[in-house]
Structure formats: C-alpha cells, structure tokens
Design an enzyme around this catalytic site. Structure first.
Site, short mmCIF file in Angstrom:
data_model
loop_
_atom_site.label_atom_id
_atom_site.label_comp_id
_atom_site.label_asym_id
_atom_site.label_seq_id
_atom_site.Cartn_x
_atom_site.Cartn_y
_atom_site.Cartn_z
N ASN A 9 0.86 -1.18 0.00
CA ASN A 9 0.00 0.00 0.00
C ASN A 9 0.90 1.23 0.00
O ASN A 9 1.48 1.58 1.03
CB ASN A 9 -0.90 -0.04 1.24
CG ASN A 9 -1.72 1.23 1.40
OD1 ASN A 9 -1.82 2.03 0.46
ND2 ASN A 9 -2.32 1.41 2.56
N LYS A 11 0.15 4.29 -0.31
CA LYS A 11 -0.47 5.50 0.26
C LYS A 11 -0.18 6.71 -0.65
O LYS A 11 -0.12 6.54 -1.87
CB LYS A 11 0.02 5.71 1.69
CG LYS A 11 -0.15 4.44 2.53
CD LYS A 11 0.03 4.64 4.00
CE LYS A 11 -0.20 3.31 4.71
NZ LYS A 11 -0.19 3.42 6.16
N HIS A 96 -9.68 1.55 4.60
CA HIS A 96 -8.41 1.72 5.32
C HIS A 96 -8.62 2.68 6.49
O HIS A 96 -9.38 3.64 6.37
CB HIS A 96 -7.33 2.24 4.37
CG HIS A 96 -5.97 2.19 5.01
ND1 HIS A 96 -5.53 3.14 5.88
CD2 HIS A 96 -4.98 1.27 4.92
CE1 HIS A 96 -4.32 2.81 6.30
NE2 HIS A 96 -3.96 1.68 5.74
N GLU A 98 -6.95 5.02 7.63
CA GLU A 98 -6.68 6.43 7.34
C GLU A 98 -7.87 7.08 6.64
O GLU A 98 -8.19 8.24 6.88
CB GLU A 98 -5.39 6.56 6.50
CG GLU A 98 -4.16 6.30 7.37
CD GLU A 98 -2.99 5.66 6.65
OE1 GLU A 98 -2.93 5.72 5.41
OE2 GLU A 98 -2.13 5.08 7.34
N GLU A 168 -5.90 -4.72 10.26
CA GLU A 168 -4.82 -3.77 10.55
C GLU A 168 -5.13 -3.00 11.83
O GLU A 168 -5.90 -2.02 11.79
CB GLU A 168 -4.68 -2.78 9.39
CG GLU A 168 -4.36 -3.41 8.06
CD GLU A 168 -3.71 -2.41 7.09
OE1 GLU A 168 -2.65 -2.71 6.56
OE2 GLU A 168 -4.25 -1.31 6.91
N GLY A 174 2.18 2.16 10.72
CA GLY A 174 3.17 3.22 10.58
C GLY A 174 3.87 3.59 11.88
O GLY A 174 4.56 4.59 11.96
P1 PGA Z 1 2.60 0.21 7.57
O1 PGA Z 1 1.17 0.48 6.89
O2 PGA Z 1 3.10 -1.12 7.02
O3 PGA Z 1 3.45 1.37 7.16
O4 PGA Z 1 2.38 0.12 9.04
C1 PGA Z 1 0.25 -0.55 6.69
C2 PGA Z 1 -1.01 -0.03 6.07
O5 PGA Z 1 -1.46 1.07 6.47
O6 PGA Z 1 -1.61 -0.66 5.18
#
Ligand code: PGA
Length: 252
Positions: A9, A11, A96, A98, A168, A174
């Site tokens: 991903n 982003k 997601h 976010e 997740e 992150g």
């Molecule tokens: P990350 O993100 O691996 O940077 O923790 C995962 C995601 O948000 O899909």
C-alpha cells in the site's frame, strides 16, 4: 487452500514515473512469487495507476487505494469501479483506517463499495482494525466483528468468498509497533469465526491478511500463523529491495 497474498500500500507516495520504474523492477519477483504460488501486488495513487498497469509484468496485481460506490454521476473527485476496471486495475483497498479517520469512511459504506467492485469483477480488499483504546479495553474482537458484519451482511457466500480482508490494528500502522503474531492470529481466527457464522464453510476460502508495521524481519512470524493469509504493507513496500525481502520472507 488459500493462496498467500502480499500487497504494498503505497499511500500518498510515488509519482507515476517512480511507480512505473518499480513495476518494471518486479518482473523477477512475479516469477518467484508464481513459483511459490503467492500473489503479489501494489496499490499506487489514482494518478499513478495507469503508469503502473502499463509497466507491470504479468502477474503483478495493481490495486487502487479507494473506489466510489456509485458507477458514475455527480460525485466530484471520485473514481468508480468500472473506471478502474477499464484501465486494468483488478483490486481496490477499501475501509483503510486512514480513510475511516480522515474521510469518514464507514463499514456500511464499504458494503456498498464491495457490491460495486464485485459487480465489475474487481477484488475488494476490505480493511478493519481497532484503535489503541479499544485494544487496551480488551474489545478488539467485538469491535472487529461489527466491522465485518456491517460490510458483509447482504452478500451471498459466493460473493463473500471473493473479498480479501486485511486486519490492521490502527495502533500498529506506521508506528513500528507491530501486533505480535499471536495477536494477529487470535484476531484473524476470530474474524474467520464471524465469517463462518455468516457464510458457513465458505469462511475457509476467504483470505485474511495482517497489516501494521510488517517488515522483512517480522513477516515470517505472521506467515507461520495458520489463519494469516498474507500481508498488507505500507512503509516497507516502498523500496524494491525491501519489497523483495518481504516476498522472500513469505517464502521461507
Ligand atoms: P505500515 O502500513 O506497514 O506502514 O504500518 C500498513 C497499512 O497502512 O496498510
């Protein structure tokens, strides 16, 4: 037997040219993945999708990071499933955390998105996961079960079997603070129990990924869990060497 799946991903990272370069560099990786019966893919921004699709070697899945639930119309700034299909995109990440946090996306809206994607033959990658407060309150399983029920109610078993789920935990995204493999397995097994109560044996066919600070040095532990079918990876999917190391970790 559920096929293992790795999705990067990206982003809001990578210009179209960067995405195209990455896609070209994946040709050996797609062969390696195929040899081990693993599916691999990346999820660029909307504007980089065409560049990545045009440069993707056979076997590299290209996913969007969002989709609108309507097919067309007065929805400024939105992109529909039929538009994604037209340009060669086969998967779409939805729900997601976010987008839930910044764009107000809900599980019920994700249900509409799942229906729209399946109608166009695209694979929804439905994200779920709890906040730190919910985790610390010991309410992860009921919280995630609700997210699953809201998105999956109304689907037939055959439709549900086509959806990929990504568990997740928000506190692991992150942050470098990944959930332990035990937590991932327990929650994902719980998700499968919810799916079994809704769709019977079809639950065994539905792939459930773990996501949240997955790195080349911890992916093996997740892959060793019987209910974890792959990974949705953010930060560690941005560089080709790290992406390659993730795939190698899935194989080992
Ligand atoms: P990350 O993100 O691996 O940077 O923790 C995962 C995601 O948000 O899909």
């Amino acid at each position: 037997m559920r096929k293992k799946l790795l999705i990067g991903n990206w982003k809001m990272n990578k210009l179209p040219n960067d995405g195209a370069k990455f896609a070209k560099e994946c040709s050996a990786l797609t062969l390696l993945a195929k040899e081990h019966d693993i599916e691999i893919g990346v999820a660029p921004t909307f504007i980089a999708l065409t560049a990545v699709v045009s440069n993707a070697p056979e076997g590299l899945i290209v996913s969007s990071q969002n989709v609108n639930e309507h097919d067309h119309g007065a929805y400024t700034g939105e992109v529909s499933a039929s538009m994604l299909r037209e340009i060669g995109v086969t998967h779409a990440i939805i729900g997601h955390s976010e987008r839930r946090e910044y764009e107000g996306e809900t599980s019920l809206r994700c249900h509409e998105k799942i229906v729209a994607l399946l109608k166009e033959g695209l694979v929804p990658v439905y994200c779920c996961g709890e906040s730190l407060a919910t985790f610390e309150a010991g309410e992860t399983s009921s919280f995630v079960a609700k997210q699953i029920r809201e998105a999956f109610t109304g689907l037939t078993a055959s439709e549900a079997s086509k959806v990929v789920i990504a568990y997740e935990p928000i506190w692991a995204i992150g942050t470098g603070k990944s959930a332990s493999a035990e937590i991932a397995e327990t929650t994902i097994k719980g998700i499968r129990d919810v799916l079994r109560s809704m769709f019977g044996e079809t639950a065994e066919e539905i792939r459930i990924l773990y996501g949240g600070s997955v790195k080349p040095n911890n992916i093996r532990a997740y892959m060793a869990c019987p209910d974890v079918d792959g990974a949705l990876v953010g930060g560690a999917s941005l560089e080709i060497d790290s992406y390659k190391a993730l795939l190698e970790g899935m194989i080992a």
